[in-house]
Write an enzyme that holds these catalytic residues in place. Structure first.
Site, short mmCIF file in Angstrom:
data_model
loop_
_atom_site.label_atom_id
_atom_site.label_comp_id
_atom_site.label_asym_id
_atom_site.label_seq_id
_atom_site.Cartn_x
_atom_site.Cartn_y
_atom_site.Cartn_z
N HIS A 107 -7.42 -5.95 0.87
CA HIS A 107 -6.22 -5.11 1.04
C HIS A 107 -5.37 -5.52 2.25
CE1 HIS A 107 -4.05 -1.46 -0.08
NE2 HIS A 107 -4.02 -1.07 1.17
N ASP B 136 -10.18 -5.63 -3.15
CA ASP B 136 -9.56 -4.56 -2.37
C ASP B 136 -10.46 -3.33 -2.44
OD1 ASP B 136 -7.92 -2.37 -1.57
OD2 ASP B 136 -6.12 -3.46 -2.20
N SER C 152 0.83 -1.19 0.00
CA SER C 152 0.00 0.00 0.00
C SER C 152 0.88 1.26 0.00
CB SER C 152 -0.97 -0.05 1.18
OG SER C 152 -1.98 0.93 1.06
#
Length: 279
Positions: free
Chosen positions: A258, A225, A149
């Site tokens: 995620h 996600d 991320s």
């Protein structure tokens, strides 16, 4: 540089440790984790720097990713820096989860009041690197970087901005075009000011467009996600790589979100990707 050992734990024949040092780049104490594989007892081993995402700490990856078993098999050291300076006394630094403490974005801030302490790029690429090489059996010629991320953004941009520093690179669900997403716009405005040209120097998609190159890349992205559409934009990075002939394996996975269940499911692939280039 002197280290303070916070804790050490025997793990798959190696040692998972957590440490703190007085950072001159940051101007404050900084924490980081190191997994030292058993092979380090015989001499220097390849080292990977893992950059974590928003709200994470130096412990998050070490606890949640399940990386140590395969790292011990492959003889890979893994360094996990904290995601920002802490206890900075900067007003508002703890007001939001996506900016300030826990959200350093792996750059050197240029705007007040952030510029004094938020120097994550220099800490990771210079000071932390040297601290690890000086205090652990890490091979300075065999260094990789990866992240998740915000940390995936960091892995890509630090490798692009420092050619040759990292011999292998990968990412999980990176913020791949931060100039074009709310997280990136907020962070870049706060840390770098209003000049979008300064932003482009920390955007992986823009860096590839402007001629930056990387070792062959592995990126994994979950299709469930909830940040994919608004924040991550891997398709923009993919298009830039295709145009620039940058080798990229971008794998899209149905059903994965995620979080760290996704990372744990694919961590072995990433470690083996790095080992192919480093071991």
């Amino acid at each position: 540089m002197a280290l303070e050992t916070l804790s050490e734990h025997l793990c798959f024949g190696g040692v998972q440790g957590f440490y703190r040092h007085a950072s001159t780049e940051i101007g404050l104490p900084m924490k980081f984790g190191v997994f030292v594989p058993p092979q380090a007892a015989q001499g220097p081993v390849p080292v990977l720097f893992f950059l974590a995402g928003l709200t994470c700490t130096e412990e998050t990856f070490a606890i949640k990713a399940g990386a140590q078993r395969v790292a011990a098999e492959l003889g890979l050291m893994i360094v996990t820096p904290d995601t920002s300076p802490r206890d900075t006394s900067v007003e508002g630094a703890s007001a939001a989860w996506d900016f300030g403490h826990g959200a350093g974005f792996y750059l050197d801030a240029t705007e007040a009041p952030w510029a004094k302490h938020f120097r994550m790029e220099s800490w990771i690429t210079l000071e932390l690197r040297e601290t690890v090489l000086s205090n652990f059996a890490a091979n300075a010629q065999r260094v990789g970087i990866f992240g998740h991320s915000m940390g995936g953004h960091g892995a890509l941009t630090l490798a692009l901005r420092h050619p040759g520093l990292y011999q292998s690179v990968s990412a999980f669900a990176p913020i791949a075009a931060p100039m074009q997403c709310p997280w990136g716009e907020k962070a870049f405005t706060g840390y770098l000011g209003a000049d979008r040209a300064a932003w482009a120097a920390h955007d992986a998609t823009e860096l590839v467009k402007s001629g930056g190159t990387l070792p062959p890349l592995l990126i994994d992205q979950g299709l469930a996600d909830n940040f994919l559409a608004a924040q991550l934009h891997p398709h923009l990075f993919e298009a830039a790589c295709e145009q620039a002939n940058q080798p990229l394996s971008l794998r899209r996975h149905t059903g994965y979100d995620h979080g760290y269940y996704f990372i744990a499911s694919l961590i072995e692939d990433h470690l083996r990707h790095h080992a192919q280039r480093l071991v």
